[in-house]
Motif scaffolding. Structure first.
Motif, PDB file in Angstrom:
ATOM      1  N   UNK A 140       0.855  -1.187   0.000  1.00  0.00           N
ATOM      2  CA  UNK A 140       0.000   0.000   0.000  1.00  0.00           C
ATOM      3  C   UNK A 140       0.894   1.241   0.000  1.00  0.00           C
ATOM      4  N   UNK A 141       0.501   2.274  -0.717  1.00  0.00           N
ATOM      5  CA  UNK A 141       1.316   3.492  -0.736  1.00  0.00           C
ATOM      6  C   UNK A 141       1.374   4.131   0.654  1.00  0.00           C
ATOM      7  N   UNK A 142       2.448   4.853   0.907  1.00  0.00           N
ATOM      8  CA  UNK A 142       2.615   5.571   2.167  1.00  0.00           C
ATOM      9  C   UNK A 142       2.533   7.058   1.835  1.00  0.00           C
ATOM     10  N   UNK A 143       1.660   7.761   2.525  1.00  0.00           N
ATOM     11  CA  UNK A 143       1.439   9.171   2.251  1.00  0.00           C
ATOM     12  C   UNK A 143       1.941  10.014   3.405  1.00  0.00           C
ATOM     13  N   UNK A 144       2.455  11.190   3.053  1.00  0.00           N
ATOM     14  CA  UNK A 144       2.898  12.146   4.054  1.00  0.00           C
ATOM     15  C   UNK A 144       2.092  13.421   3.891  1.00  0.00           C
ATOM     16  N   UNK A 145       1.835  14.057   5.015  1.00  0.00           N
ATOM     17  CA  UNK A 145       1.119  15.326   4.969  1.00  0.00           C
ATOM     18  C   UNK A 145       2.077  16.424   4.553  1.00  0.00           C
ATOM     19  N   UNK A 146       1.522  17.526   4.139  1.00  0.00           N
ATOM     20  CA  UNK A 146       2.339  18.681   3.769  1.00  0.00           C
ATOM     21  C   UNK A 146       3.205  19.099   4.953  1.00  0.00           C
ATOM     22  N   UNK A 147       2.647  19.074   6.144  1.00  0.00           N
ATOM     23  CA  UNK A 147       3.399  19.462   7.338  1.00  0.00           C
ATOM     24  C   UNK A 147       4.594  18.542   7.571  1.00  0.00           C
ATOM     25  N   UNK A 148       4.428  17.257   7.335  1.00  0.00           N
ATOM     26  CA  UNK A 148       5.544  16.314   7.495  1.00  0.00           C
ATOM     27  C   UNK A 148       6.641  16.591   6.479  1.00  0.00           C
TER      28      UNK A 148
END
Length: 107
Positions: A91-99
């Motif tokens: 599954x893809x791993x997503x990061x927030x803009x803040x991260x």
């Protein structure tokens, strides 16, 4: 797909065939297999007239897992509980803009 879902499909062929019509043309095989498992694991908890609600929850879960869509905490908690035991490989791993911004500031 887990063995218990495979067993369920074998024992409930007509229902499994009906569920196939809910696949979106945009869904990859991997996405559909996971969402189908979500639907099949939870179908007995919904009345036939509430199937749209189940399908909506399955899309929320799939959108969160595969696309990184975010929803309110209560909704995500509900679909994560409903999806307990479903394994999604790669599954893809997503990061927030803040991260992302925090990491750039550190570098």
């Amino acid at each position: 797909m887990s063995t218990d879902v495979e067993d369920f499909i074998q024992q409930n062929r007509a229902l499994a065939d009906q569920v196939e019509k809910f696949r979106g043309y945009w869904e990859s095989e991997k996405q559909w297999q996971a969402r189908r498992e979500f639907i099949l694991r939870n179908v007995n908890d919904f009345q036939i007239e509430d199937v749209d609600h189940l399908l909506s929850l399955s899309m929320v879960w799939a959108n969160n897992v595969f696309l990184g869509c975010r929803y309110n905490t209560q909704l995500l908690d509900k679909v994560k509980e409903m999806a307990e035991g479903i394994e999604v490989v790669d599954a893809p791993v997503f990061k927030t803009r803040d991260e992302i911004m925090k990491k750039q500031q550190v570098e």
